[in-house]
Design a protein around this motif. Structure first.
Motif, PDB file in Angstrom:
ATOM      1  N   ARG A 221       0.823  -1.348  -0.002  1.00 39.53           N
ATOM      2  CA  ARG A 221       0.035   0.017   0.050  1.00 39.53           C
ATOM      3  C   ARG A 221       0.748   1.281  -0.029  1.00 39.53           C
ATOM      4  O   ARG A 221       0.385   2.522  -0.274  1.00 39.53           O
ATOM      5  CB  ARG A 221      -0.806   0.131   1.209  1.00 39.53           C
ATOM      6  CG  ARG A 221      -2.190  -0.921   0.947  1.00 39.53           C
ATOM      7  CD  ARG A 221      -3.077  -0.176  -0.028  1.00 39.53           C
ATOM      8  NE  ARG A 221      -3.978  -1.052  -0.539  1.00 39.53           N
ATOM      9  CZ  ARG A 221      -4.319  -1.213  -1.704  1.00 39.53           C
ATOM     10  NH1 ARG A 221      -3.871  -0.285  -2.671  1.00 39.53           N
ATOM     11  NH2 ARG A 221      -5.229  -1.982  -2.246  1.00 39.53           N
TER      12      ARG A 221
ATOM     13  N   ASN B  49      -3.153  -1.240  -7.876  1.00 39.61           N
ATOM     14  CA  ASN B  49      -1.968  -1.198  -8.320  1.00 39.61           C
ATOM     15  C   ASN B  49      -1.015  -2.322  -8.809  1.00 39.61           C
ATOM     16  O   ASN B  49       0.119  -2.262  -9.510  1.00 39.61           O
ATOM     17  CB  ASN B  49      -0.906  -0.491  -7.286  1.00 39.61           C
ATOM     18  CG  ASN B  49      -1.643   0.599  -6.672  1.00 39.61           C
ATOM     19  OD1 ASN B  49      -2.252   1.555  -7.253  1.00 39.61           O
ATOM     20  ND2 ASN B  49      -1.394   0.925  -5.408  1.00 39.61           N
TER      21      ASN B  49
ATOM     22  N   ASP C 231       0.906   3.204  -3.187  1.00 38.02           N
ATOM     23  CA  ASP C 231      -0.655   3.944  -3.725  1.00 38.02           C
ATOM     24  C   ASP C 231      -0.292   5.277  -4.287  1.00 38.02           C
ATOM     25  O   ASP C 231      -1.067   5.435  -5.351  1.00 38.02           O
ATOM     26  CB  ASP C 231      -1.604   3.882  -2.383  1.00 38.02           C
ATOM     27  CG  ASP C 231      -2.147   2.775  -2.078  1.00 38.02           C
ATOM     28  OD1 ASP C 231      -1.834   1.620  -2.864  1.00 38.02           O
ATOM     29  OD2 ASP C 231      -2.755   2.512  -1.076  1.00 38.02           O
TER      30      ASP C 231
END
Length: 386
Positions: free
Chosen positions: A133, A176, A136
């Protein structure tokens, strides 16, 4: 960069460092101490930190303490390195697991933005979710390589755990992930449904025997990775000499260090995590984990920076016609490494918006000359079309 959530390196370790040879790593790296605070990172290329979190690893009994591992690492001597290394200390358990994830995500994101490679020493492997993450806001599709005996796909509808985080990575927004590769999976630890799902998603999966038969064939997989995670459970129990890890099969010490070095030498890998670290692992396991970190940093030191546009201009181009396709290969005259081009498809909404070079081996080129399409090229092209 302000990282108030970081705790300094254990004070006992500072006394240990005073007894070390001045040429060891412990005497040379920049440390986060209670007295001096987080060190300046302007000249740092690699930053190590540990995460004392394993609440999503239900089989873990105690919160990991990384003091003994640090002792083993500090006692090692660096190679002929030009890198500057920092130890940022610990992220302790947050009030919730999500708080810990946020701290890891924030720290990794800021380090990567500043061209500093984080080396994460973690408890439960669900921390890879936080590592992932961190990308991101970096405006890029990412490739994740996981050295593991299991796929850890899990059910995305259920709460995340150390064995079911990949499903969350696949389905949670923002999207992603471009590719997920597992190195060293063992079939009897994975359901046929998961194996078939990996195939349907055009992800890459390499069995343990396939990897160990020729470790060098895995180098291109790492060369295309942005982040790498390593589950210590992928190592055979004899190499760790630990009662916690009890699988007779897995990578031995030499093999896991070779894979770690390939991760480090990849120009694209911008974060590296070692997970499932347990309390009281014992001296042999701590020595091996310290050497895994050492080999990753060794690899970083010997990067050739062939990701740059100027370097790619010097590549030698080869074209191989196969059926209706013309496969385009490139070879670096500096390192001798190979790439194959994935074409941009302007009639579909592709995840890759330009011609992309996919790392490959010379064997892939030679097989293409014999009219065999490389499997990695086919999977990457299919993902580009989906």
């Amino acid at each position: 960069m302000e990282f108030d959530f970081l705790n300094p390196v254990n004070g006992d370790l500072l006394d240990e460092i005073k007894t070390l040879n001045p040429h060891t790593l412990g005497a040379q790296i920049k440390l986060h101490t209670e007295r001096s605070g987080v060190p300046e990172l302007d000249d740092v290329q690699v930053a190590i930190f540990s995460v004392c979190e394993n609440r999503r690893a239900p089989e873990s009994v105690e919160v990991p303490d990384f003091k003994e591992l640090r002792k083993k690492f500090y006692r090692l001597y660096p190679g002929n390195w030009s890198l500057r290394i920092a130890d940022l200390g610990n992220i302790e358990e947050g009030a919730s697991v999500e708080d810990t994830y946020f701290a890891v995500q924030y720290l990794v994101e800021n380090l990567v933005k500043n061209d500093i490679i984080p080396v994460i020493l973690g408890g439960g492997q669900d921390l890879i979710y936080a590592q992932y993450r961190a990308y991101d806001k970096l405006d890029q599709m990412v490739n994740l390589v996981n050295i593991d005996s299991k796929f850890d796909l899990g059910d995305a509808e259920l709460p995340i755990s150390n064995s079911s985080y990949v499903g969350k990575i696949v389905v949670d927004k923002p999207y992603n992930l471009f590719n997920y590769s597992t190195l060293g999976y063992q079939t009897y630890f994975n359901s046929q449904e998961e194996i078939e799902l990996m195939e349907r998603l055009f992800f890459e999966a390499y069995r343990l025997g396939e990897v160990t038969s020729d470790i060098s064939m895995m180098e291109p997989v790492f060369r295309n990775a942005n982040l790498v995670g390593l589950d210590l459970g992928a190592i055979d129990s004899a190499s760790l000499n630990s009662g916690y890890f009890n699988s007779p099969n897995g990578f031995n010490g030499r093999e896991i260090c070779a894979l770690s070095r390939y991760a480090g030498i990849s120009d694209k890998v911008s974060s590296f995590g070692v997970y499932e670290y347990q309390a009281n692992l014992g001296p042999l396991a701590n020595t091996l984990v310290a050497q895994i970190i050492w080999y990753f940093i060794e690899g970083v030191n010997y990067r050739t920076n062939e990701n740059t546009i100027s370097a790619k201009r010097e590549f030698i181009k080869y074209q191989v016609p196969i059926d209706d396709e013309i496969l385009v290969f490139f070879k670096s005259p500096v390192s001798g490494r190979w790439w194959i081009e994935i074409p941009f498809l302007d009639h579909v909404d592709t995840k890759l918006k330009r011609h992309t070079l996919l790392p490959c081996t010379e064997e892939d080129y030679l097989e293409a000359c014999n009219q065999v399409i490389p499997e990695r090229w086919y999977k990457a092209k299919r993902k580009n079309e989906v």
